[in-house]
Design a protein around this motif. Structure first.
Motif, PDB file in Angstrom:
ATOM      1  N   LEU A   3       0.847  -1.191   0.000  1.00  0.00           N
ATOM      2  CA  LEU A   3       0.000   0.000   0.000  1.00  0.00           C
ATOM      3  C   LEU A   3       0.886   1.245   0.000  1.00  0.00           C
ATOM      4  N   LEU A   4       0.692   2.109  -0.987  1.00  0.00           N
ATOM      5  CA  LEU A   4       1.466   3.336  -1.116  1.00  0.00           C
ATOM      6  C   LEU A   4       0.528   4.529  -1.236  1.00  0.00           C
ATOM      7  N   LEU A   5       1.010   5.684  -0.833  1.00  0.00           N
ATOM      8  CA  LEU A   5       0.242   6.921  -0.995  1.00  0.00           C
ATOM      9  C   LEU A   5       1.182   8.006  -1.513  1.00  0.00           C
ATOM     10  N   ILE A   6       0.818   8.608  -2.635  1.00  0.00           N
ATOM     11  CA  ILE A   6       1.538   9.781  -3.144  1.00  0.00           C
ATOM     12  C   ILE A   6       0.731  10.992  -2.707  1.00  0.00           C
ATOM     13  N   ARG A   7       1.347  11.830  -1.897  1.00  0.00           N
ATOM     14  CA  ARG A   7       0.633  12.967  -1.313  1.00  0.00           C
ATOM     15  C   ARG A   7       0.522  14.122  -2.311  1.00  0.00           C
ATOM     16  N   ASN A   8      -0.644  14.250  -2.900  1.00  0.00           N
ATOM     17  CA  ASN A   8      -1.006  15.327  -3.820  1.00  0.00           C
ATOM     18  C   ASN A   8       0.130  15.801  -4.723  1.00  0.00           C
ATOM     19  N   PRO A   9       0.428  15.044  -5.769  1.00  0.00           N
ATOM     20  CA  PRO A   9       1.444  15.490  -6.729  1.00  0.00           C
ATOM     21  C   PRO A   9       0.910  16.462  -7.779  1.00  0.00           C
ATOM     22  N   PHE A  10      -0.364  16.863  -7.651  1.00  0.00           N
ATOM     23  CA  PHE A  10      -0.998  17.706  -8.662  1.00  0.00           C
ATOM     24  C   PHE A  10      -0.752  19.195  -8.411  1.00  0.00           C
ATOM     25  N   THR A  11      -0.706  19.947  -9.484  1.00  0.00           N
ATOM     26  CA  THR A  11      -0.726  21.402  -9.367  1.00  0.00           C
ATOM     27  C   THR A  11      -2.155  21.823  -9.063  1.00  0.00           C
ATOM     28  N   ASN A  12      -2.336  23.070  -8.654  1.00  0.00           N
ATOM     29  CA  ASN A  12      -3.692  23.548  -8.373  1.00  0.00           C
ATOM     30  C   ASN A  12      -4.540  23.572  -9.645  1.00  0.00           C
ATOM     31  N   ALA A  13      -3.931  24.015 -10.743  1.00  0.00           N
ATOM     32  CA  ALA A  13      -4.646  24.014 -12.024  1.00  0.00           C
ATOM     33  C   ALA A  13      -4.918  22.579 -12.473  1.00  0.00           C
ATOM     34  N   GLY A  14      -3.994  21.680 -12.157  1.00  0.00           N
ATOM     35  CA  GLY A  14      -4.195  20.278 -12.497  1.00  0.00           C
ATOM     36  C   GLY A  14      -5.386  19.677 -11.776  1.00  0.00           C
ATOM     37  N   GLN A  15      -5.573  20.051 -10.516  1.00  0.00           N
ATOM     38  CA  GLN A  15      -6.753  19.564  -9.792  1.00  0.00           C
ATOM     39  C   GLN A  15      -8.028  20.044 -10.472  1.00  0.00           C
ATOM     40  N   ARG A  16      -8.035  21.296 -10.880  1.00  0.00           N
ATOM     41  CA  ARG A  16      -9.219  21.807 -11.592  1.00  0.00           C
ATOM     42  C   ARG A  16      -9.471  21.009 -12.865  1.00  0.00           C
ATOM     43  N   TYR A  17      -8.403  20.703 -13.592  1.00  0.00           N
ATOM     44  CA  TYR A  17      -8.547  19.971 -14.847  1.00  0.00           C
ATOM     45  C   TYR A  17      -9.237  18.627 -14.617  1.00  0.00           C
ATOM     46  N   TRP A  18      -8.746  17.850 -13.636  1.00  0.00           N
ATOM     47  CA  TRP A  18      -9.287  16.508 -13.438  1.00  0.00           C
ATOM     48  C   TRP A  18     -10.672  16.534 -12.817  1.00  0.00           C
ATOM     49  N   ILE A  19     -10.963  17.516 -11.994  1.00  0.00           N
ATOM     50  CA  ILE A  19     -12.331  17.673 -11.477  1.00  0.00           C
ATOM     51  C   ILE A  19     -13.285  17.952 -12.630  1.00  0.00           C
ATOM     52  N   GLN A  20     -12.870  18.844 -13.518  1.00  0.00           N
ATOM     53  CA  GLN A  20     -13.707  19.169 -14.682  1.00  0.00           C
ATOM     54  C   GLN A  20     -13.947  17.947 -15.551  1.00  0.00           C
ATOM     55  N   ARG A  21     -12.901  17.174 -15.782  1.00  0.00           N
ATOM     56  CA  ARG A  21     -13.034  15.998 -16.635  1.00  0.00           C
ATOM     57  C   ARG A  21     -14.010  14.978 -16.025  1.00  0.00           C
ATOM     58  N   CYS A  22     -13.910  14.807 -14.714  1.00  0.00           N
ATOM     59  CA  CYS A  22     -14.780  13.835 -14.036  1.00  0.00           C
ATOM     60  C   CYS A  22     -16.238  14.272 -14.021  1.00  0.00           C
TER      61      CYS A  22
END
Length: 343
Positions: A78-97
């Motif tokens: 079990l691994l966790l990558i702690r938020n490797p996204f940029t702030n704009a990147g988070q917006r992008y993936w939220i929009q896509r979903c």
């Protein structure tokens, strides 16, 4: 002698009910957070392939040298990558979903009651948000569509997998050393503040050696993970927006659940730093994306706060989770490929 089997079998259920409870609010004292490291619980790890992948910036990711990856002492694999996204990147993936992935031909839980071709567009067709329809969406499936009744994939129930999510999954898998991983199916879950996900294992795929990648956006969640049977008491882990959980090796077939959604203390998608990468897509070698300039175009739209407002209203009180998995074995062409039958 007393029969303790029932008590042992209920260990996972007890923890689930404890964190789900509303009448008596649970304590989060034992919830693990990688932001507060404890030597006997969580350790920092450095993957062997930590060189920056040039595709990452155009997918809304920070440089890989800035990623923080953690392993859990009591949960091998079990691994966790702690938020490797940029702030704009988070917006992008939220929009896509929200705007793209629930479109047909993908499958949605609301298909049994409505013939909506474009769920997000339908939510705003009268100029105002249809909150009832918005809250009805609980999941959409991509690529190989998971059959909730039979728990079996089929070649007949498959649609094209999104190129951008395929590319994102490959970047993360390569970073972790899974050089042959290929995303072939995904379930996007939509949680509201009262939502839960009961204990289960993910075992429908032909290939159970490949890792499961889980991306979280929006409000936080308590994530429970135990062992291969429910007698093992699960650990509670805090998942925050942008976090990636990887279930591999021994953890791949462990019981896991989400008993509670928790209001986030941070909203990175609304941070002032919303810079988008330079459009160098023409010199980046993408594996799957056929028109990389569209990535930048979508990110540019997402940093427009007026356009973003509809998505913000949703994510301020919801959580989105993309669960990505490989279905087939390497070199397997289809579910019915005879070379892999009876293996």
């Amino acid at each position: 002698m007393p029969d303790n089997s029932i008590e042992f079998e209920d260990n996972f259920k007890k923890q689930f009910k404890y964190y789900k409870a509303n009448r008596v609010k649970p304590s989060f004292h034992d919830v693990m957070s990688v932001d507060v490291l404890k030597d006997n619980e969580v350790i920092t790890v450095t993957p062997l392939n930590a060189e920056t992948d040039p595709r990452g910036a155009l997918l809304g990711l920070q440089k890989q040298s800035l990623w923080h990856t953690f392993a859990f002492q009591n949960h091998p694999g079990l691994l966790l990558i702690r938020n490797p996204f940029t702030n704009a990147g988070q917006r992008y993936w939220i929009q896509r979903c929200l705007q793209e992935y629930p479109k047909k031909p993908n499958k949605l839980n609301i298909d049994i009651e409505t013939n909506v071709q474009d769920w997000w567009l339908e939510c705003f067709k009268d100029g105002e948000c249809n909150r009832v329809l918005q809250k009805k969406l609980r999941w959409t499936t991509l690529g190989y569509h998971h059959n909730w009744d039979t728990k079996v994939y089929s070649d007949e129930s498959r649609t094209p997998f999104p190129e951008d999510l395929l590319e994102l999954s490959d970047v993360v898998a390569q970073y972790l050393g899974y050089t042959n991983f290929k995303a072939e199916a995904a379930i996007v879950n939509y949680y509201h503040m009262d939502s839960t996900l009961s204990a289960h294992t993910d075992h429908s795929e032909v290939n159970l050696e490949a890792p499961l990648l889980s991306f979280s956006f929006g409000q936080s969640a308590i994530f429970l993970i135990g062992g291969k049977n429910k007698s093992i008491e699960p650990s509670a882990i805090l998942l925050q927006s942008g976090d990636i959980i990887i279930m591999s090796n021994e953890a791949r077939l462990c019981y896991h659940a989400v008993p509670r959604i928790v209001p986030t203390e941070f909203s990175p998608w609304n941070h002032e730093n919303l810079e988008i990468p330079d459009n160098t897509s023409s010199v980046v070698n993408f594996k799957y994306i056929s028109n990389p300039s569209q990535l930048i175009a979508v990110m540019e739209k997402c940093i427009n706060n007026e356009m973003w407002n509809q998505f913000n209203n949703y994510i301020e009180e919801s959580r989105i989770n993309m669960n990505v998995r490989q279905v087939l074995n390497e070199s397997q062409i289809s579910i019915t490929d005879e070379k892999f039958n009876n293996k």
